[in-house]
Scaffold this motif. Structure first.
Motif, PDB file in Angstrom:
ATOM      1  N   THR A 172      -1.573   1.037   0.618  1.00 49.74           N
ATOM      2  CA  THR A 172      -2.682   0.891   1.571  1.00 49.74           C
ATOM      3  C   THR A 172      -3.923   1.693   1.199  1.00 49.74           C
ATOM      4  O   THR A 172      -5.036   1.283   1.527  1.00 49.74           O
ATOM      5  CB  THR A 172      -2.220   1.311   2.984  1.00 49.74           C
ATOM      6  OG1 THR A 172      -1.793   2.691   2.963  1.00 49.74           O
ATOM      7  CG2 THR A 172      -1.080   0.427   3.459  1.00 49.74           C
ATOM      8  N   LYS A 173      -3.765   2.817   0.502  1.00 49.71           N
ATOM      9  CA  LYS A 173      -4.899   3.668   0.189  1.00 49.71           C
ATOM     10  C   LYS A 173      -5.251   3.659  -1.296  1.00 49.71           C
ATOM     11  O   LYS A 173      -6.406   3.876  -1.651  1.00 49.71           O
ATOM     12  CB  LYS A 173      -4.625   5.102   0.651  1.00 49.71           C
ATOM     13  CG  LYS A 173      -4.457   5.223   2.169  1.00 49.71           C
ATOM     14  CD  LYS A 173      -4.224   6.671   2.582  1.00 49.71           C
ATOM     15  CE  LYS A 173      -4.047   6.779   4.093  1.00 49.71           C
ATOM     16  NZ  LYS A 173      -3.814   8.186   4.523  1.00 49.71           N
ATOM     17  N   ASP A 174      -4.261   3.450  -2.145  1.00 48.87           N
ATOM     18  CA  ASP A 174      -4.544   3.370  -3.575  1.00 48.87           C
ATOM     19  C   ASP A 174      -5.151   1.999  -3.874  1.00 48.87           C
ATOM     20  O   ASP A 174      -4.547   0.963  -3.613  1.00 48.87           O
ATOM     21  CB  ASP A 174      -3.262   3.571  -4.386  1.00 48.87           C
ATOM     22  CG  ASP A 174      -3.541   3.783  -5.861  1.00 48.87           C
ATOM     23  OD1 ASP A 174      -4.175   2.913  -6.471  1.00 48.87           O
ATOM     24  OD2 ASP A 174      -3.132   4.831  -6.396  1.00 48.87           O
ATOM     25  N   ALA A 175      -6.332   2.008  -4.464  1.00 47.72           N
ATOM     26  CA  ALA A 175      -7.074   0.756  -4.667  1.00 47.72           C
ATOM     27  C   ALA A 175      -6.615  -0.027  -5.888  1.00 47.72           C
ATOM     28  O   ALA A 175      -6.975  -1.201  -6.037  1.00 47.72           O
ATOM     29  CB  ALA A 175      -8.568   1.052  -4.789  1.00 47.72           C
ATOM     30  N   THR A 176      -5.831   0.566  -6.757  1.00 45.01           N
ATOM     31  CA  THR A 176      -5.506  -0.077  -8.031  1.00 45.01           C
ATOM     32  C   THR A 176      -4.033  -0.454  -8.187  1.00 45.01           C
ATOM     33  O   THR A 176      -3.726  -1.323  -8.997  1.00 45.01           O
ATOM     34  CB  THR A 176      -5.884   0.848  -9.198  1.00 45.01           C
ATOM     35  OG1 THR A 176      -5.194   2.107  -9.057  1.00 45.01           O
ATOM     36  CG2 THR A 176      -7.378   1.106  -9.214  1.00 45.01           C
ATOM     37  N   PHE A 177      -3.128   0.183  -7.462  1.00 40.52           N
ATOM     38  CA  PHE A 177      -1.707  -0.046  -7.720  1.00 40.52           C
ATOM     39  C   PHE A 177      -1.307  -1.495  -7.452  1.00 40.52           C
ATOM     40  O   PHE A 177      -0.645  -2.136  -8.281  1.00 40.52           O
ATOM     41  CB  PHE A 177      -0.851   0.899  -6.879  1.00 40.52           C
ATOM     42  CG  PHE A 177       0.622   0.762  -7.137  1.00 40.52           C
ATOM     43  CD1 PHE A 177       1.166   1.130  -8.348  1.00 40.52           C
ATOM     44  CD2 PHE A 177       1.468   0.243  -6.165  1.00 40.52           C
ATOM     45  CE1 PHE A 177       2.531   0.998  -8.599  1.00 40.52           C
ATOM     46  CE2 PHE A 177       2.826   0.105  -6.398  1.00 40.52           C
ATOM     47  CZ  PHE A 177       3.358   0.478  -7.620  1.00 40.52           C
TER      48      PHE A 177
END
Length: 302
Positions: free
Chosen positions: A68-73
């Protein structure tokens, strides 16, 4: 002389288990504890200091963060899975094609087999690092062409496809595959050897009987070669999938290693275990599909 009481299947199973003993011992001695520790880290907040590390249970917060917060995973996961869908079939088909060629009788066959396996040796270690550090060689590996001292991407095929009226998505898909053929061919060495071993295990009497009955080479391939190679095909698919997912250039692997270098062990473990579960699901699908195909084949034969 006393005959062995073990059946042939039991003896083959025992032989296979003996070959697996080094892996089992290595896993228990070196990998089991870190594996369990990483699973604990995935559900913990890990703090590292000069005195060591401390972990505090936080539930699924690490997993919530990476999705939800990591933009790349999530983007990297989708990119890895998309590449898998077209790269693995290309690698398996090419390796089967090479194995069929190398299984033929011709002068210098041993030398040609060594040349086909050479990329496996070159692709690992210092030699590959030197190749990748060279601009021209690195561009060639990625499908580019070096001309007039500069590196340019081939675009003739793209222009032909665009002028023929095909959609841009289809053109991009085709050109991506074509540009990657050289680098993907470098990954076919192990699979080619495995297919070659499978081809040599097919009884020649089957081909002789098919030839007597008037069966063409194309028909022999679909009726004899391919069905007999199904277990080998499954093995190569599993190997290629794992090799593709764990490639050091894979975006998910790069992100995991970067987070590990930054001592973000909680997020790193959550990413690793999520990736592991996805790989396990993909492999489970492969096993289920091949199990169903083999069962259908036995039903038809019976």
């Amino acid at each position: 002389m006393k005959r062995s009481r073990l059946s042939l299947t039991a003896r083959q199973g025992l032989t296979g288990f003996c070959f697996c003993i080094p892996f089992v011992l290595g896993f228990l001695m070196f990998f089991l504890k870190p594996l369990i520790q990483s699973l604990i880290f995935a559900f913990s907040k890990v703090s590292v200091s000069l005195d060591g590390y401390s972990s505090q249970p936080i539930g699924f917060e690490n997993f919530q963060y990476i999705f939800t917060k990591d933009a790349t995973f999530s983007v990297n996961l989708m990119d890895s899975f998309t590449n898998l869908l077209w790269q693995v079939p290309v690698i398996v088909v090419f390796s089967l094609f090479f194995a069929i060629i190398l299984n033929q009788k011709f002068t210098g066959r041993t030398m040609v087999r060594a040349i086909f396996f050479l990329p496996v040796i070159v692709a690992s270690g210092l030699v590959m690092d030197i190749i990748q550090s060279d601009a021209a060689a690195s561009s060639a590996l990625s499908g580019s062409v070096v001309a007039a001292g500069s590196t340019t991407q081939t675009d003739v095929l793209r222009e032909i496809l665009v002028n023929s009226g095909l959609s841009s998505k289809f053109v991009n898909a085709i050109t991506t595959v074509v540009d990657s053929l050289f680098s993907l061919t470098w990954k076919t060495g192990i699979q080619t050897i495995i297919f070659l071993a499978g081809l040599q295990s097919v009884p020649s009497s089957l081909y002789e009987a098919a030839y007597v009955e008037g069966c063409s080479g194309w028909e022999s391939f679909w009726k004899i070669t391919l069905p007999m190679l199904m277990p080998i095909m499954q093995l190569n698919l599993v190997y290629s999938i794992v090799d593709n997912f764990t490639d050091t250039k894979n975006k998910v692997m790069v992100q995991v290693m970067n987070n590990a270098r930054l001592v973000r062990y909680g997020w790193t473990s959550a990413m690793s275990w999520t990736y592991f579960v996805i790989i396990a699901v993909v492999l489970a699908v492969v096993f289920i599909v091949f199990h169903y195909m083999q069962r259908e084949r036995k039903t038809v034969i019976d």
